[in-house]
Design a protein around this motif. Structure first.
Motif, mmCIF file in Angstrom:
data_model
loop_
_atom_site.group_PDB
_atom_site.id
_atom_site.type_symbol
_atom_site.label_atom_id
_atom_site.label_comp_id
_atom_site.label_asym_id
_atom_site.label_seq_id
_atom_site.Cartn_x
_atom_site.Cartn_y
_atom_site.Cartn_z
ATOM 1 N N ASN A 16 0.816 -1.217 0.000
ATOM 2 C CA ASN A 16 0.000 0.000 0.000
ATOM 3 C C ASN A 16 0.852 1.270 0.000
ATOM 4 N N GLY A 17 2.182 1.130 -0.110
ATOM 5 C CA GLY A 17 3.070 2.289 -0.170
ATOM 6 C C GLY A 17 3.530 2.810 1.171
ATOM 7 N N THR A 18 3.173 2.128 2.254
ATOM 8 C CA THR A 18 3.573 2.554 3.594
ATOM 9 C C THR A 18 4.961 2.019 3.918
ATOM 10 N N ALA A 19 5.817 2.904 4.439
ATOM 11 C CA ALA A 19 7.187 2.521 4.790
ATOM 12 C C ALA A 19 7.251 2.075 6.246
ATOM 13 N N TRP A 20 8.083 1.082 6.504
ATOM 14 C CA TRP A 20 8.326 0.648 7.876
ATOM 15 C C TRP A 20 9.790 0.287 8.026
ATOM 16 N N ASN A 21 10.291 0.513 9.234
ATOM 17 C CA ASN A 21 11.699 0.303 9.555
ATOM 18 C C ASN A 21 11.829 -0.999 10.320
ATOM 19 N N SER A 22 12.799 -1.826 9.935
ATOM 20 C CA SER A 22 12.962 -3.118 10.607
ATOM 21 C C SER A 22 13.795 -3.029 11.874
ATOM 22 N N ARG A 23 14.221 -1.811 12.205
ATOM 23 C CA ARG A 23 15.004 -1.570 13.414
ATOM 24 C C ARG A 23 16.242 -2.451 13.437
ATOM 25 N N GLU A 24 16.459 -3.188 14.554
ATOM 26 C CA GLU A 24 17.673 -3.988 14.653
ATOM 27 C C GLU A 24 17.485 -5.423 14.168
ATOM 28 N N ASP A 25 16.294 -5.762 13.687
ATOM 29 C CA ASP A 25 16.035 -7.127 13.226
ATOM 30 C C ASP A 25 16.937 -7.479 12.045
ATOM 31 N N GLU A 26 17.464 -8.701 12.085
ATOM 32 C CA GLU A 26 18.295 -9.179 10.984
ATOM 33 C C GLU A 26 17.413 -9.393 9.754
ATOM 34 N N PRO A 27 17.899 -8.989 8.581
ATOM 35 C CA PRO A 27 17.091 -9.182 7.368
ATOM 36 C C PRO A 27 17.053 -10.648 6.949
ATOM 37 N N MET A 28 15.987 -11.008 6.267
ATOM 38 C CA MET A 28 15.861 -12.350 5.713
ATOM 39 C C MET A 28 16.896 -12.497 4.596
ATOM 40 N N PRO A 29 17.401 -13.705 4.361
ATOM 41 C CA PRO A 29 18.354 -13.898 3.263
ATOM 42 C C PRO A 29 17.742 -13.446 1.936
ATOM 43 N N GLY A 30 18.478 -12.639 1.207
ATOM 44 C CA GLY A 30 18.025 -12.147 -0.089
ATOM 45 C C GLY A 30 17.101 -10.945 -0.033
ATOM 46 N N ALA A 31 16.812 -10.443 1.169
ATOM 47 C CA ALA A 31 15.901 -9.298 1.305
ATOM 48 C C ALA A 31 16.522 -8.044 0.706
ATOM 49 N N VAL A 32 15.668 -7.215 0.146
ATOM 50 C CA VAL A 32 16.071 -5.933 -0.433
ATOM 51 C C VAL A 32 15.298 -4.844 0.296
ATOM 52 N N CYS A 33 15.984 -3.774 0.630
ATOM 53 C CA CYS A 33 15.329 -2.685 1.352
ATOM 54 C C CYS A 33 15.671 -1.363 0.680
ATOM 55 N N ARG A 34 15.172 -0.305 1.246
ATOM 56 C CA ARG A 34 15.474 1.061 0.794
ATOM 57 C C ARG A 34 16.245 1.751 1.901
ATOM 58 N N ILE A 35 17.056 2.732 1.524
ATOM 59 C CA ILE A 35 17.798 3.491 2.525
ATOM 60 C C ILE A 35 17.228 4.891 2.624
ATOM 61 N N PRO A 36 17.267 5.467 3.830
ATOM 62 C CA PRO A 36 16.799 6.840 3.961
ATOM 63 C C PRO A 36 17.787 7.779 3.276
ATOM 64 N N HIS A 37 17.270 8.827 2.687
ATOM 65 C CA HIS A 37 18.137 9.799 2.013
ATOM 66 C C HIS A 37 19.155 10.367 2.999
ATOM 67 N N ARG A 38 18.784 10.466 4.248
ATOM 68 C CA ARG A 38 19.648 11.057 5.275
ATOM 69 C C ARG A 38 21.036 10.429 5.298
ATOM 70 N N ILE A 39 21.165 9.108 5.103
ATOM 71 C CA ILE A 39 22.483 8.487 5.190
ATOM 72 C C ILE A 39 23.284 8.643 3.903
ATOM 73 N N ALA A 40 22.649 9.127 2.849
ATOM 74 C CA ALA A 40 23.362 9.366 1.595
ATOM 75 C C ALA A 40 23.442 10.852 1.263
#
Length: 162
Positions: A95-119
């Protein structure tokens, strides 16, 4: 959200949609949501403002979060999640809603987006705080190095002067 007078409540689809409190109901969770937004870096410009970074002027992809504020993500840049530091992995629901996984380890092969702030080229590394725990270690090491240099500069015994 903000001073536009619009409701910040995200409509719930399905049979429980009617159970949402009215927009003028007290929202005891609002302070918690603000704190979470700050902690996760969800500080994107709110509509109707353009999704432009106030630090560098570049346009990003703005997405609403589940707590009603917006995050500015780096446009068109999906990244393997294991390469992104914890607290900076953002996922977009269908639905276009963003959520942060916090400190949870990503699933193998997972793809995410980065906040502009860190770039963002308009911020210094200290302002970004990519690795908060490493920043603390670095500060402690700097303090220890200064103390060691001070100890080495001070002779054990004072030379005889006369």
């Amino acid at each position: 959200m903000g001073d536009t007078g619009e409701s910040s409540i995200i409509p719930i689809c399905g049979p429980d949609g009617h159970r949402q409190p009215p927009p003028d109901a007290p929202r005891a969770w609002e302070n918690t949501d603000r704190a979470q937004a700050v902690m996760e870096g969800a500080a994107g410009p709110e509509p109707p403002a353009t999704p432009t970074c106030p630090n560098c002027g570049l346009v990003g992809d703005r997405h609403v979060t589940y707590y009603g504020v917006h995050v500015l993500l780096e446009p068109g840049m999906p990244v393997p999640a294991h390469m992104v530091p914890a607290w900076h992995r953002w996922y977009i629901d269908s639905n276009g809603t963003a959520w942060n996984s916090r400190e949870d380890e990503p699933m193998p092969g997972a793809v995410c987006r980065i906040p502009h702030r860190i770039a963002c080229p308009g911020l210094k590394l200290e302002e970004i705080g990519l690795w908060r725990w490493l920043d603390a270690v670095r500060a402690e090491n700097a303090r220890r190095a200064r103390r060691k240099a001070d100890e080495e500069a001070t002779p054990e015994e004072l030379p005889e002067v006369g």
